[in-house]
Design an enzyme around this catalytic site. Structure first.
Site, short mmCIF file in Angstrom:
data_model
loop_
_atom_site.label_atom_id
_atom_site.label_comp_id
_atom_site.label_asym_id
_atom_site.label_seq_id
_atom_site.Cartn_x
_atom_site.Cartn_y
_atom_site.Cartn_z
N LYS A 299 0.84 -1.20 0.00
CA LYS A 299 0.00 0.00 0.00
C LYS A 299 0.88 1.25 0.00
CE LYS A 299 -0.65 -0.68 5.00
NZ LYS A 299 0.00 -2.00 5.02
N GLU A 344 9.93 1.86 1.01
CA GLU A 344 9.67 0.59 0.32
C GLU A 344 8.79 0.82 -0.91
OE1 GLU A 344 10.35 -2.78 3.74
OE2 GLU A 344 8.28 -2.23 3.28
N HIS A 417 14.08 -12.49 3.08
CA HIS A 417 14.64 -11.84 1.89
C HIS A 417 15.85 -12.52 1.28
CE1 HIS A 417 12.50 -7.91 3.27
NE2 HIS A 417 11.74 -8.66 2.50
N GLU A 442 16.50 -1.31 6.73
CA GLU A 442 15.75 -2.03 7.76
C GLU A 442 16.24 -3.46 7.86
OE1 GLU A 442 11.54 -1.97 7.22
OE2 GLU A 442 11.46 0.18 6.76
N THR A 446 14.85 -12.25 15.46
CA THR A 446 14.22 -12.60 16.74
C THR A 446 15.22 -13.25 17.70
OG1 THR A 446 12.44 -13.90 17.71
CG2 THR A 446 13.48 -14.80 15.76
N ASP A 453 3.21 -9.07 24.70
CA ASP A 453 2.07 -8.16 24.87
C ASP A 453 0.73 -8.73 24.42
OD1 ASP A 453 2.34 -8.15 22.13
OD2 ASP A 453 2.64 -5.99 21.93
N ASN A 457 3.46 -12.03 16.81
CA ASN A 457 4.69 -11.51 16.23
C ASN A 457 4.87 -11.99 14.79
OD1 ASN A 457 5.48 -10.11 18.58
ND2 ASN A 457 6.28 -12.02 19.47
N LYS A 461 7.71 -18.08 12.24
CA LYS A 461 6.53 -18.76 11.73
C LYS A 461 6.92 -20.18 11.32
CE LYS A 461 3.74 -15.18 12.03
NZ LYS A 461 2.64 -15.14 13.01
N ASP A 541 -6.56 -3.25 6.21
CA ASP A 541 -5.42 -3.84 6.92
C ASP A 541 -5.40 -3.39 8.37
OD1 ASP A 541 -3.09 -5.11 7.57
OD2 ASP A 541 -1.77 -3.85 6.37
N SER A 549 2.64 -4.57 19.47
CA SER A 549 3.92 -4.71 18.78
C SER A 549 4.05 -6.12 18.22
CB SER A 549 5.08 -4.44 19.75
OG SER A 549 6.32 -4.74 19.13
#
Length: 956
Positions: A299, A344, A417, A442, A446, A453, A457, A461, A541, A549
């Protein structure tokens, strides 16, 4: 007076070595390549130095004299008895000297004017000009810098000293050192960090802490390594960070002033963050999104205030907004080093997705920056470096459209990436081809799987991610360090790396997560990634998935605000760091077996240490749990085990029905079972590639992308299948394929199957499934067909073909039953004995077969055998009645005929009350017999026709 002083000095030189007490001094200067450079030992005795080309009658040389810089020194005097200038050489041979740059130096002091000594250094053929001494106590350093172009042996170095009669002097601290950059030694630390060779002193070591103000408003507190509360910007600077990146949204608020979240990063917040960065000696990178909220490849929405503007007005708006914002920041004394024009921007910026318009907007931003300060670097930011040809195409388009910029910036998250080697290569191509600087804007990794929280995250995955580093603090440190190295490996054009949101910590108590309480803080201060108010601007979204977070487990601080050891990677890049060796990760075991296979667990597991080394260690498994899994059959099981020291390890065991596809996930090197074809005239645009982040499972998948039309088919023919029903599936992900035709297919000899599918985003895996594929002949062709427009991309992985049910074929034997009944109507007296007996045998066999027929083939065979028996019937010939056979009288025959006529049915058959059989009448003529036989053959033809009709309906 001079003569008296000369006599005293001569006596000192003559007798000093025998009568003066030696003074012990500290060790010689580190890294000195010369022996006894401080003359602390007598070189006449140890032969460390050689004196040559000397007239001993006129020169006195004391090897361990006094009047030194420290300890001892060489004293020399040209006697007053000399009649002319005298000289001597003091030298040493260096046995081996690697190629490089060196400096030879010596400390010198002595007489002045006519009594001055002149010292000329040399190293091989390299010679320095003579330097005269300038008087008592005036110690000076003479030096000679030289290059050794190749490794050299036995290089002679030293000095030639000359002087007139009564000249005198002292030499001390002879040194030969390499002046190439000295490799610093690693420092003791809590983690291991390998030094990055060749990293420049001004290399950007940056962080993006855009969310920091909203986090602090939400009650998050930060500490230093000692556990003391401290401004996070101070902590960052102490850890080696020299640059801070901050995102800027035009107006991240709704009409009532409610923030959209993500830090609510407007211009005012950028100024406050910039002030704190500058106060701690760090430069600022301003990241303009040119949007009111998140801008990324999915977007690039224009700010609310710009919506509805003509393109020319939008250009002016972007220019003016950039210029005014930068001026406002600079007016606060903030040190801006770089400005990012868009975030981006793979396929859009400020609502524009045409590259001509995008390029024009880039240039408007650049124009504003150049006018404000031409020394500020201009960066353009893109992502997905793993996509083949993406960066090359973007950079080429920017060049063709004459876009003004300095830095080509890339996002790089290791789990998404691709490889670091690829990152270096694609950035280097841009740098070398278009003379641009490059960097990573960027990155993150992890350090724990825990969530602090209650908001999920982004990593780790179960699929679609490459986790090549342990999920630990050491693993996080290694990941960050390696990204720095990848950019350094580009060469001088590689200028820096920014870590994204290293402080986006949980709000509330991470030990007792209260979602409602956290949600209230996120909504009030914008400290989560999005608030519910964002639905006003981004309903699809942020408006649906708002929350906290998603990267609290990728921060460089723990959930309580204390810095992790990995934060210090920024300062350890220059020196390296070492720590106590300990286990960092025990590899988990994942095993998959099919029913019926022997199940075994490995006897060892691989242990990874924090220094990067690996070791195989024996493991003891819970055998009881393993046996239960074996008995449990199809399903997923977790088997626990322990290694030496009692540390736990787990094995994840999957038992499943057999997958009949060969090399279903493309992991094996042999891919000959797969047939990949492209439509006529199209170049190859799909291939099997290694890329774990683009694979559903394993490391390989079928990758496709092209800047021209996409049209290919991948298929495999599976043979040896048992008759039965099968299920077929595959996994597919990709994007940029709105007008596409994609389907999974299967083909048998009797039917084609197909199910359509589509792609709608990276790692949004789709799994089309086809149920109840009937296989009767053992062969099935399976595969996928992809047709799409230029620019579409994606991957195919994990074909699965499994048997779900046996095939119990239902055979319709109606036709055979009808044929049997017709055959029974044949009377034995009307045909020959042999042919009648053959027919009866065929009838009996057909009746037996009806109960056992399971296939069409068997039915056809039974029909054929009975049909053949009928066709083989032979008419009985008219023969005289044998003498021994009783003759039938005319009246008896007439009575029999009359009875049969009464029982004759409409088809001309007769029914006897005794046998209940059907037969041709005795009085039938040959012509009648032939007619009956013809009728039977006609019935056979009808029977075959109706049978084929029933079969076709079954296939449909």
């Amino acid at each position: 007076m001079k003569k008296v002083f000369a006599i005293i000095l001569a006596l000192t030189l003559l007798f000093g070595s025998s009568h003066l007490q030696h003074i012990e001094v500290a060790a010689e200067i580190e890294n000195n390549l010369l022996t006894n450079g401080g003359f602390e030992t007598d070189f006449y005795q140890d032969a460390s130095w050689q004196v040559s080309e000397v007239n001993w009658d006129n020169i006195t040389i004391n090897a361990t004299g006094e009047d030194s810089v420290e300890g001892h020194a060489v004293n020399y005097w040209v006697r007053d008895t000399a009649t002319e200038e005298e000289s001597f050489t003091i030298s040493q041979v260096v046995s081996s000297l690697p190629a490089g740059s060196y400096q030879l130096s010596v400390r010198s002091m002595g007489g002045s004017k006519n009594e001055a000594g002149e010292v000329a250094l040399f190293a091989g053929s390299n010679k320095a000009d003579p330097v005269a001494t300038t008087g008592w106590g005036n110690w000076e350093t003479n030096s000679l810098t030289f290059e050794v172009t190749e490794d050299t042996k036995d290089l002679k170095v030293g000095a030639t000293i000359s002087g007139k009669p009564n000249a005198w002097g002292n030499l001390d601290n002879f040194q030969l050192v390499s002046i190439d950059e000295q490799t610093p030694q690693p420092v003791p630390a809590d983690i291991f960090v390998e030094r990055v060779e060749g990293i420049a002193k001004d290399f950007i070591k940056g962080v993006d802490v855009s969310s920091i103000l909203s986090l602090e408003q939400s009650g998050v507190t930060f500490y230093n390594e000692k556990g003391q509360k401290q401004d996070i910007f101070t902590t960052l600077a102490e850890s080696g960070v020299n640059y801070v990146r901050v995102r800027v949204w035009n107006n991240p608020y709704d009409a009532e002033g409610n923030g959209y979240g993500g830090g609510n990063n407007d211009l005012d917040k950028a100024i406050e963050i910039g002030k704190r960065a500058t106060a701690n000696g760090m430069k600022l990178l301003v990241d303009f999104h040119y949007s009111d909220f998140w801008a990324d490849p999915a977007k690039q929405q224009a700010p609310k205030a710009w919506q509805g503007l003509s393109f020319e007005d939008k250009k002016q708006a972007l220019y003016q907004y950039t210029k005014d914002s930068l001026q406002a920041i600079l007016n606060q004394g903030i040190d801006i080093g770089m400005v990012q024009v868009g975030n981006e921007t793979n396929g859009g910026i400020a609502g524009e997705d045409d590259w001509t318009h995008m390029s024009a907007l880039f240039n408007e931003g650049s124009r504003a920056i150049r006018e404000i300060d031409p020394n500020i670097l201009i960066a353009l930011h893109f992502t997905n470096p793993e996509t083949t040809g993406r960066y090359a195409n973007i950079a080429q388009t920017l060049a063709e459209n004459e876009v003004d910029y300095d830095v080509f910036a890339s996002s790089y998250y290791p789990f998404w990436h691709g490889s670091l080697e690829n990152l270096t290569n694609v950035l280097k191509h841009v740098a070398d081809t278009y003379d641009k600087q490059v960097m990573v804007a960027e990155t993150s990794y992890t350090y724990t799987e825990e969530d602090g929280d209650g908001h999920g995250n982004t990593a780790p995955k179960d699929s679609g991610q490459t986790l090549n580093y342990p999920i630990s603090v050491q693993g996080q440190a290694n990941a960050l360090r390696d990204v720095f190295e990848a950019v350094v490996n580009v060469g001088e054009a590689g200028i820096g790396v920014f870590y994204w949101e290293p402080a986006w910590l949980p709000v509330g108590d991470p030990d007792h997560i209260d979602i409602e309480s956290n949600q209230a803080l996120w909504e009030k201060y914008g400290s989560g990634w999005a608030t519910s108010y964002a639905a006003d601007y981004d309903p699809e979204d942020a408006g649906e998935w708002y929350g906290g977070s998603a990267v609290d487990n990728q921060a460089l601080f723990d959930f309580y605000g204390k810095p992790l050891p990995s934060l210090n990677v920024f300062k350890y890049l220059d020196t390296g760091a070492i720590s106590e060796r300990q286990i960092d990760q025990i590899d988990e075991i994942s095993l998959s077996y099919h029913l019926g296979e022997e199940i075994t667990l490995p006897s060892t597991v691989t242990v990874l240490y924090n220094d990067g080394s690996e070791e195989a260690i024996e493991v003891s498994w819970d055998q009881e749990a393993l046996e239960k899994a074996k008995a449990g059959g199809e399903g997923s099981y977790t088997i626990t085990g322990t290694i030496d020291g009692g540390l736990p390890v787990q094995a994840y065991l999957t038992i499943q029905s057999k997958n009949y596809v060969q090399n279903p996930s493309f992991e094996d090197a042999d891919t000959s079972m797969w047939n990949l074809t492209f439509a006529n005239g199209l170049p190859p645009h799909a291939s099997i590639k290694e890329n774990k982040s683009n694979s559903k499972t394993g490391n390989y998948s079928l990758d496709f992308w092209s800047d021209s039309n996409i049209d290919f088919k991948i298929e495999q023919t599976v043979t040896g299948l048992e008759p039965g029903y099968y299920r077929l599936s595959m996994s597919l992900q990709g994007g940029d394929a709105e007008d596409a035709e994609m389907f999974l297919f299967a083909s048998t000899s009797e039917r084609n199957y197909r199910v359509n599918t589509a792609v709608d985003g990276w790692v949004n895996w789709k799994t089309p499934i086809m149920e109840e594929i009937l296989v009767t002949d053992g062969s099935l062709t399976i595969g996928a067909s992809i047709t799409a427009e230029p620019g579409a991309w994606g991957t195919i992985d994990d074909f699965q073909l499994q048997k779900i049910a046996d095939y119990q074929q239902t055979i319709d034997t109606t036709v055979l039953n009808e044929l049997i009944e017709k055959a029974k109507k044949v009377k034995k007296r009307d045909v020959t004995v042999a042919s009648f007996q053959a027919l009866q045998k065929a009838i009996q066999q057909a009746e037996v077969s009806i109960a056992t027929i399971t296939t069409d083939k068997e039915l056809k065979q039974a029909l054929a055998e009975l049909e053949n028996a009928i066709r083989a019937l032979e008419e009985a010939s008219t023969e005289p009645v044998p003498e021994d056979q009783e003759k039938i009288t005319d009246s008896e025959r007439e009575s029999e005929i009359e009875e049969k006529e009464m029982n004759r049915d409409q088809e001309g058959f007769v029914h006897t009350s005794e046998e209940r059989e059907k037969a041709l009448p005795n009085t039938a003529t040959n012509q009648y017999n032939l007619m009956v036989i013809g009728l039977l053959l006609l019935l056979l033809g009808f029977a075959s026709y109706f049978y084929n009709q029933r079969k076709n309906k079954m296939k449909e």
